[in-house]
Design an enzyme around this catalytic site. Sequence first.
Site, mmCIF file in Angstrom:
data_model
loop_
_atom_site.group_PDB
_atom_site.id
_atom_site.type_symbol
_atom_site.label_atom_id
_atom_site.label_comp_id
_atom_site.label_asym_id
_atom_site.label_seq_id
_atom_site.Cartn_x
_atom_site.Cartn_y
_atom_site.Cartn_z
ATOM 1 N N GLY A 130 2.051 2.870 -5.973
ATOM 2 C CA GLY A 130 1.376 2.313 -7.141
ATOM 3 C C GLY A 130 -0.054 1.855 -6.924
ATOM 4 N N ALA B 102 0.817 -1.223 0.000
ATOM 5 C CA ALA B 102 0.000 0.000 0.000
ATOM 6 C C ALA B 102 0.846 1.266 0.000
ATOM 7 C CB ALA B 102 -0.935 -0.014 1.210
ATOM 8 N N VAL C 56 6.715 -9.401 3.246
ATOM 9 C CA VAL C 56 5.883 -10.588 2.982
ATOM 10 C C VAL C 56 6.716 -11.859 2.797
ATOM 11 C CG1 VAL C 56 3.937 -9.273 1.998
ATOM 12 C CG2 VAL C 56 5.718 -10.187 0.472
ATOM 13 N N PRO D 232 -3.581 -6.565 -14.750
ATOM 14 C CA PRO D 232 -3.310 -5.411 -15.602
ATOM 15 C C PRO D 232 -2.156 -5.666 -16.561
ATOM 16 C CG PRO D 232 -3.107 -4.901 -13.225
ATOM 17 C CD PRO D 232 -3.080 -6.390 -13.386
ATOM 18 N N GLY D 233 -2.182 -4.926 -17.657
ATOM 19 C CA GLY D 233 -0.996 -4.784 -18.508
ATOM 20 C C GLY D 233 -0.147 -3.659 -17.933
ATOM 21 N N LEU D 234 0.432 -2.834 -18.798
ATOM 22 C CA LEU D 234 1.390 -1.816 -18.339
ATOM 23 C C LEU D 234 0.712 -0.725 -17.505
ATOM 24 C CD1 LEU D 234 3.061 -1.751 -21.806
ATOM 25 C CD2 LEU D 234 4.372 -2.150 -19.713
ATOM 26 N N VAL D 235 1.163 -0.579 -16.275
ATOM 27 C CA VAL D 235 0.637 0.448 -15.371
ATOM 28 C C VAL D 235 1.808 1.322 -14.927
ATOM 29 C CG1 VAL D 235 -0.762 0.898 -13.317
ATOM 30 C CG2 VAL D 235 -0.925 -1.338 -14.440
ATOM 31 N N ASN E 174 -1.480 -7.623 -3.206
ATOM 32 C CA ASN E 174 -0.944 -6.779 -4.271
ATOM 33 C C ASN E 174 0.586 -6.663 -4.240
ATOM 34 O OD1 ASN E 174 -0.950 -4.232 -6.109
ATOM 35 N ND2 ASN E 174 -0.091 -3.493 -4.178
ATOM 36 N N TYR F 19 9.380 -13.711 -14.011
ATOM 37 C CA TYR F 19 8.264 -12.839 -13.585
ATOM 38 C C TYR F 19 6.958 -13.418 -14.119
ATOM 39 C CZ TYR F 19 5.103 -8.928 -12.985
ATOM 40 O OH TYR F 19 4.012 -8.159 -12.633
HETATM 41 P P1 NDP Z 1 5.131 -0.581 -7.105
HETATM 42 O O1 NDP Z 1 6.589 -0.864 -7.159
HETATM 43 O O2 NDP Z 1 4.678 0.811 -7.309
HETATM 44 O O3 NDP Z 1 4.528 -1.143 -5.725
HETATM 45 C C1 NDP Z 1 4.922 -2.373 -5.202
HETATM 46 C C2 NDP Z 1 4.429 -2.488 -3.782
HETATM 47 O O4 NDP Z 1 4.775 -3.783 -3.264
HETATM 48 C C3 NDP Z 1 5.052 -1.456 -2.867
HETATM 49 O O5 NDP Z 1 4.057 -0.904 -2.036
HETATM 50 C C4 NDP Z 1 6.054 -2.255 -2.043
HETATM 51 O O6 NDP Z 1 6.128 -1.724 -0.719
HETATM 52 C C5 NDP Z 1 5.394 -3.642 -1.999
HETATM 53 N N1 NDP Z 1 6.382 -4.686 -1.790
HETATM 54 C C6 NDP Z 1 7.366 -5.071 -2.646
HETATM 55 N N2 NDP Z 1 8.128 -6.014 -2.093
HETATM 56 C C7 NDP Z 1 7.630 -6.247 -0.853
HETATM 57 C C8 NDP Z 1 7.986 -7.106 0.206
HETATM 58 N N3 NDP Z 1 9.037 -7.945 0.121
HETATM 59 N N4 NDP Z 1 7.244 -7.090 1.348
HETATM 60 C C9 NDP Z 1 6.192 -6.256 1.453
HETATM 61 N N5 NDP Z 1 5.799 -5.420 0.484
HETATM 62 C C10 NDP Z 1 6.506 -5.407 -0.656
HETATM 63 O O7 NDP Z 1 4.471 -1.541 -8.203
HETATM 64 P P2 NDP Z 1 2.945 -1.764 -8.690
HETATM 65 O O8 NDP Z 1 1.999 -0.966 -7.906
HETATM 66 O O9 NDP Z 1 2.952 -1.636 -10.154
HETATM 67 O O10 NDP Z 1 2.792 -3.320 -8.345
HETATM 68 C C11 NDP Z 1 1.781 -3.844 -7.521
HETATM 69 C C12 NDP Z 1 1.380 -5.206 -8.061
HETATM 70 O O11 NDP Z 1 0.846 -5.053 -9.372
HETATM 71 C C13 NDP Z 1 2.521 -6.218 -8.170
HETATM 72 O O12 NDP Z 1 2.055 -7.475 -7.756
HETATM 73 C C14 NDP Z 1 2.825 -6.206 -9.672
HETATM 74 O O13 NDP Z 1 3.393 -7.418 -10.094
HETATM 75 C C15 NDP Z 1 1.436 -6.013 -10.223
HETATM 76 N N6 NDP Z 1 1.357 -5.517 -11.603
HETATM 77 C C16 NDP Z 1 1.975 -4.346 -11.964
HETATM 78 C C17 NDP Z 1 1.879 -3.910 -13.268
HETATM 79 C C18 NDP Z 1 2.577 -2.685 -13.752
HETATM 80 O O14 NDP Z 1 2.771 -2.550 -14.975
HETATM 81 N N7 NDP Z 1 2.943 -1.738 -12.891
HETATM 82 C C19 NDP Z 1 1.083 -4.648 -14.259
HETATM 83 C C20 NDP Z 1 0.498 -5.867 -13.761
HETATM 84 C C21 NDP Z 1 0.617 -6.267 -12.470
HETATM 85 P P3 NDP Z 1 7.465 -1.523 0.127
HETATM 86 O O15 NDP Z 1 8.600 -1.344 -0.833
HETATM 87 O O16 NDP Z 1 7.183 -0.329 0.988
HETATM 88 O O17 NDP Z 1 7.551 -2.785 0.914
HETATM 89 C C1 8X3 Z 2 3.474 -5.942 -15.264
HETATM 90 C C2 8X3 Z 2 3.183 -5.810 -16.725
HETATM 91 O O1 8X3 Z 2 4.084 -6.354 -19.062
HETATM 92 O O2 8X3 Z 2 5.646 -5.420 -17.449
HETATM 93 O O3 8X3 Z 2 2.977 -7.122 -14.752
HETATM 94 O O4 8X3 Z 2 4.900 -7.693 -17.245
HETATM 95 S S1 8X3 Z 2 4.520 -6.341 -17.644
#
Ligand code: NDP
Ligand code: 8X3
Length: 251
Positions: free
Chosen positions: A13, A10, A59, A181-184, A85, A151
């Site tokens: 992203g 949280a 986690v 989601p795709g690219l965010v 997430n 990944y």
């Molecule tokens: P961000 O890097 O912006 O956010 C990732 C979040 O995960 C952060 O809040 C981070 O918190 C937390 N996190 C990472 N590692 C750990 C850990 N070891 N323990 C606890 N918390 C952790 O990325 P997104 O918001 O893009 O990603 C969120 C999810 O969405 C992921 O599962 C990602 O795979 C998925 N996703 C993202 C896409 C994209 O294109 N961005 C597309 C599809 C899926 P902190 O570092 O404070 O611990």
């Molecule tokens: C994140 C989207 O296309 O970078 O899951 O794998 S991509």
Amino acid sequence: MSKTALITGATSGIGRATAFEFAKHGINLILCGRRQERLESVEKALSKLTDVHTLNFDVRDNIATLNAISNVPDAFKQIDILINNAGNAHGLDPIQTGSIDDWDAMMDINVKGLLYVSKAVIPQMTNRKSGHIINIGSSAGKEVYPKGNVYCGSKHAVLAITEGMRIDLNPFGIKVTAINPGLVETEFSKVRFKNDPIADTVYKGYKALQPEDIAEAIYFAVSRPPHVNIADILMFCTAQANSTIVNKTGN
Ligand code: NDP
Ligand code: 8X3
């Protein structure tokens, strides 16, 4: 009575945007992450709108995860909604040169971390015979792309686990949803490329999905009536057709 949601990841992203979306709708929040100052700033912003409790744990640490979630204050003990997430990509390399540390990070966080958090939350849902688990998968969980190997493997695992959860938790009336989601445009690419400037180019030339777009889809899923379960959503920005085709001829 207001519902309570636990959101992992949280601090940034998609997870952070989901916290803001849920707060708008009066959902109480347990916000998780490792960056304490970020947890505090989200809590400060949202506690005007709803009740917020923060948990700082990694986690990957099964014991820390269980301890943190078991010891929330009484007012937050009933978790109605779990948003799994937390996660990232680490590296973008062919399988023959990929780093074992990156592979470990992706499997330990995206797959095992999701399991540890779920293990800590599911018993109270099965006891109550209610709850909703939303796992954030990815288009990478449906389609493998070059150098995506591990990944994509981790996100295929998230989708398989999501389907398994939906089957096993069916007798308990627990909803299970995958949002893919795709690219965010988040910190995702900064993490994947370890702050290399190449990360800044990933979202150039087109309008990527924004974290708020995903948060709205997540809220849509949690706000359906009791008889409706959104099983699986695949979302792309308009410029993206699949994992490898993105029209980057825009600004
Ligand atoms: P961000 O890097 O912006 O956010 C990732 C979040 O995960 C952060 O809040 C981070 O918190 C937390 N996190 C990472 N590692 C750990 C850990 N070891 N323990 C606890 N918390 C952790 O990325 P997104 O918001 O893009 O990603 C969120 C999810 O969405 C992921 O599962 C990602 O795979 C998925 N996703 C993202 C896409 C994209 O294109 N961005 C597309 C599809 C899926 P902190 O570092 O404070 O611990
Ligand atoms: C994140 C989207 O296309 O970078 O899951 O794998 S991509």
